[in-house]
Design a protein around this motif. Structure first.
Motif, mmCIF file in Angstrom:
data_model
loop_
_atom_site.group_PDB
_atom_site.id
_atom_site.type_symbol
_atom_site.label_atom_id
_atom_site.label_comp_id
_atom_site.label_asym_id
_atom_site.label_seq_id
_atom_site.Cartn_x
_atom_site.Cartn_y
_atom_site.Cartn_z
ATOM 1 N N ARG A 87 0.829 -1.203 0.000
ATOM 2 C CA ARG A 87 0.000 0.000 0.000
ATOM 3 C C ARG A 87 0.866 1.258 0.000
ATOM 4 N NH1 ARG A 87 -1.147 3.180 3.764
ATOM 5 N NH2 ARG A 87 -0.684 1.758 5.462
ATOM 6 N N ALA A 88 1.921 1.262 0.811
ATOM 7 C CA ALA A 88 2.804 2.424 0.878
ATOM 8 C C ALA A 88 3.534 2.628 -0.445
ATOM 9 C CB ALA A 88 3.810 2.249 2.012
ATOM 10 N N ALA A 89 3.961 1.531 -1.080
ATOM 11 C CA ALA A 89 4.647 1.640 -2.364
ATOM 12 C C ALA A 89 3.697 2.180 -3.433
ATOM 13 C CB ALA A 89 5.215 0.286 -2.769
ATOM 14 N N LEU A 90 2.435 1.738 -3.397
ATOM 15 C CA LEU A 90 1.452 2.255 -4.354
ATOM 16 C C LEU A 90 1.202 3.742 -4.141
ATOM 17 C CD1 LEU A 90 -1.159 -0.631 -4.518
ATOM 18 C CD2 LEU A 90 0.356 0.155 -6.340
ATOM 19 N N ASP A 91 1.282 4.173 -2.886
ATOM 20 C CA ASP A 91 1.092 5.592 -2.583
ATOM 21 C C ASP A 91 2.331 6.415 -2.919
ATOM 22 O OD1 ASP A 91 -1.416 5.019 -1.685
ATOM 23 O OD2 ASP A 91 -0.893 5.002 0.442
ATOM 24 N N GLY A 125 0.432 8.954 7.652
ATOM 25 C CA GLY A 125 0.377 7.775 6.794
ATOM 26 C C GLY A 125 1.641 7.511 5.999
ATOM 27 N N ARG A 126 2.665 8.331 6.170
ATOM 28 C CA ARG A 126 3.921 8.124 5.451
ATOM 29 C C ARG A 126 4.837 7.210 6.258
ATOM 30 N NH1 ARG A 126 5.916 13.980 3.886
ATOM 31 N NH2 ARG A 126 7.518 12.776 2.827
ATOM 32 N N ILE A 127 5.728 6.527 5.572
ATOM 33 C CA ILE A 127 6.648 5.599 6.219
ATOM 34 C C ILE A 127 7.893 6.354 6.664
ATOM 35 C CG2 ILE A 127 8.057 3.525 5.904
ATOM 36 C CD1 ILE A 127 5.119 2.907 5.823
ATOM 37 N N VAL A 128 8.268 6.186 7.946
ATOM 38 C CA VAL A 128 9.512 6.739 8.473
ATOM 39 C C VAL A 128 10.415 5.566 8.855
ATOM 40 C CG1 VAL A 128 8.586 8.941 9.266
ATOM 41 C CG2 VAL A 128 8.518 6.973 10.779
ATOM 42 N N HIS A 129 11.708 5.719 8.604
ATOM 43 C CA HIS A 129 12.684 4.666 8.862
ATOM 44 C C HIS A 129 13.617 5.083 9.995
ATOM 45 C CE1 HIS A 129 11.364 3.842 4.765
ATOM 46 N NE2 HIS A 129 11.733 2.586 4.972
ATOM 47 N N GLU A 130 13.867 4.167 10.915
ATOM 48 C CA GLU A 130 14.840 4.402 11.977
ATOM 49 C C GLU A 130 16.172 3.861 11.475
ATOM 50 O OE1 GLU A 130 15.355 3.634 16.740
ATOM 51 O OE2 GLU A 130 14.406 2.080 15.531
ATOM 52 N N VAL A 131 17.201 4.727 11.416
ATOM 53 C CA VAL A 131 18.493 4.301 10.902
ATOM 54 C C VAL A 131 19.563 4.448 11.976
ATOM 55 C CG1 VAL A 131 17.915 4.904 8.515
ATOM 56 C CG2 VAL A 131 19.121 6.546 9.928
ATOM 57 N N GLU A 132 20.544 3.589 11.858
ATOM 58 C CA GLU A 132 21.712 3.641 12.736
ATOM 59 C C GLU A 132 22.913 3.886 11.838
ATOM 60 O OE1 GLU A 132 24.005 0.143 14.812
ATOM 61 O OE2 GLU A 132 22.224 0.679 15.987
#
Length: 172
Positions: A87-91, A125-132
Motif C-alpha cells: 500500500r505504501a509503495a502504491l502511494d 500515513g507516510r513511512i519513516v525509517h529508523e536508521v543507525e
C-alpha cells in the motif's frame, strides 16, 4: 493405533555400516574397560562450580562468530507487513526492509553509511525509517526517506559505496 515410526524399516548399505561402527565402538569400550584404561567421569570434588554471571562475562558477545538470532516473524505479521508495504509503495512512499544498507546525504556535503533498523507509519500515513549510522551504534535517528537524498548500498562485498548504487533522491 500403532505409531507411524513403528512401521518404518531402515534398509540399505548405510544401516549395515552403522551397525558395524556401533559393534567396533562397543568392542573398543569393552577392551578399554578390561585393560583398566577406560575414562571414568570426574570425581565430585574436582568439579568446580561457577556462577552463570562469571561464565557469561567471559563470553564475547561480538565478533565474526557471534550473531544475535532474530525473532521469527509470524505468518500473520509477515502478511500484514507485506500488505502495508504494498500500500505504501502504491502511494509512492519509500519502503526499505529492516537491515537494508543505505547512504544518506547530509548538509555537510557528505554521504553517511547507515543501516535501517526499523520502520513505522507516521501520523500522516507516510513511512519513516529508523536508521543507525555506522560508528554511532549508541544512537538512532528517524528519517522520512521521501524527503531525504539517499542511495542504496550494494550488498556485494568489495563493491564499495560508489558501485552499482544510484546517486540521487532514492529513486532508481
Amino acid at each position: 493405533m500403532p505409531s507411524p515410526d513403528a512401521a518404518a524399516r531402515h534398509t540399505g548399505a548405510g544401516v549395515a555400516r552403522r551397525q558395524a561402527h556401533h559393534e567396533r565402538m562397543r568392542d573398543e569400550r569393552a577392551r578399554e574397560a578390561a585393560a583398566g584404561d577406560a575414562e571414568l567421569p570426574p570425581e565430585d570434588d574436582v568439579v568446580e562450580m561457577a556462577s552463570a554471571v562469571h561464565v557469561l562475562d567471559s563470553v564475547a558477545e561480538v565478533g565474526p562468530n557471534y550473531t544475535l538470532l532474530r525473532s521469527k516473524e509470524t505468518k500473520a505479521k509477515r502478511r500484514k507487513r507485506q500488505r502495508e508495504d504494498a500500500r505504501a509503495a502504491l502511494d509512492g512512499h519509500t519502503v526499505l526492509s529492516t537491515g537494508s544498507r543505505l547512504e544518506i546525504f547530509c548538509d555537510s556535503e557528505r554521504w553517511y553509511p547507515a543501516t535501517v533498523m526499523a520502520r513505522e507509519e507516521d501520523g500522516d500515513g507516510r513511512i519513516v525509517h529508523e536508521v543507525e549510522y555506522d560508528g554511532n551504534s549508541d544512537r538512532r535517528w528517524w528519517h522520512m526517506l521521501d524527503d531525504e537524498r539517499w542511495r542504496a548500498v550494494p550488498e556485494q562485498a568489495g563493491a564499495g559505496a560508489g558501485g552499482a548504487a544510484g546517486d540521487g533522491d532514492g529513486s532508481f
